[in-house]
Design a protein around this motif. Sequence first.
Motif, PDB file in Angstrom:
ATOM      1  N   GLY A 120      27.265 -56.366  -9.723  1.00 41.49           N
ATOM      2  CA  GLY A 120      27.081 -56.337  -8.278  1.00 41.49           C
ATOM      3  C   GLY A 120      26.712 -54.958  -7.767  1.00 41.49           C
ATOM      4  N   MET A 121      27.380 -53.943  -8.295  1.00 38.16           N
ATOM      5  CA  MET A 121      27.098 -52.580  -7.854  1.00 38.16           C
ATOM      6  C   MET A 121      25.702 -52.131  -8.272  1.00 38.16           C
ATOM      7  N   LYS A 122      25.322 -52.450  -9.493  1.00 39.08           N
ATOM      8  CA  LYS A 122      24.034 -51.983  -9.997  1.00 39.08           C
ATOM      9  C   LYS A 122      22.861 -52.636  -9.296  1.00 39.08           C
ATOM     10  N   TYR A 123      22.941 -53.936  -9.047  1.00 39.53           N
ATOM     11  CA  TYR A 123      21.761 -54.667  -8.586  1.00 39.53           C
ATOM     12  C   TYR A 123      21.753 -54.997  -7.090  1.00 39.53           C
ATOM     13  N   PHE A 124      22.896 -54.892  -6.427  1.00 39.07           N
ATOM     14  CA  PHE A 124      22.921 -55.352  -5.039  1.00 39.07           C
ATOM     15  C   PHE A 124      23.452 -54.326  -4.016  1.00 39.07           C
ATOM     16  N   ILE A 125      24.192 -53.351  -4.469  1.00 39.80           N
ATOM     17  CA  ILE A 125      24.778 -52.384  -3.536  1.00 39.80           C
ATOM     18  C   ILE A 125      23.830 -51.205  -3.346  1.00 39.80           C
TER      19      ILE A 125
END
Length: 301
Positions: free
Chosen positions: A91-96
């Motif tokens: 989630g952090m790598k691709y969306f945040i």
Amino acid sequence: MLHKREYFEQLENNPRDPSHWHALFLDKSIPFSPDAKAAFLYDSSRKTKQFLYPFVRVFARLGIMLLQIFKAIMPNVINAPKMLHKSLYIGMKYFISPEANYLILRHFVLGSEVLRFIKDNVHNIEDIPMHPLKPMDLNAVKDNLFLQHDLNLYNFIINLNNAMAKKGVAIQKVEQPNFSAITTDDNFPFAPFRDKWTNCLDLANAIEIFTPVYQFFLTDNDFWRASNSLQLDEVIGLYAATILNCPEKLVALNNKHPMVPLPTTSAAFRLTLHGLSTEVLHGLLVQKKLEAEKAISMNYN
């Protein structure tokens, strides 16, 4: 996040339409790293925060309440911290947003420095085990980073107070504090964060979404402990304020009253406040360290 700082520094004020974020960036009423402040305000100004957050907040909190019912019936049926952190990493790598990722990794570094500062300034206390977290890229998240952060906080308070009781000492004002643990240079060598079109989710939305995910993958006890840890900001703040003899600086602390647990539905918002409290406390320590170095330099000359 230097370019975000430059964005605010170069922003022209329109007296008929002043920017809320510009005003807060220029305000110096509380100690706060300029780079971190710029990143936080820029991230907060995203359209997702204004238009998406009200809906995400409602559904995320509904999810927490439903999971609370499930966990009450089967509190330990799911215990998968590794899967949790892999999910957080994706989630952090691709969306945040890059700004949010910068603030999250920075939080772990600052937290470790604050705990070390307290340990270094309690007289006759040396044998406290420490587990400093210094993540410089998102891969570090997969190593149970968030869970370890919570454990560090609890274990530090327990070990510190046991050691003080054993040695018969207490936290007191220190005339010349040891600031060796505090980094005054904001340029932490974080690896570049992915910045594609999907990286649009601001910090507040991300925390709201991640909170029920956190709850799902952990036991009920682990999630309850993590939620209550957010109110330990007051404890850590009092320790540091006692050492520095400046209790008035705790005015910026928001997660108060650790002996009165709050509902887990408010955990996401309190987590955001936890991040801000850590930034303010570390900013205060940086300010005091620079003042001490300046005083020594003037006396030397």
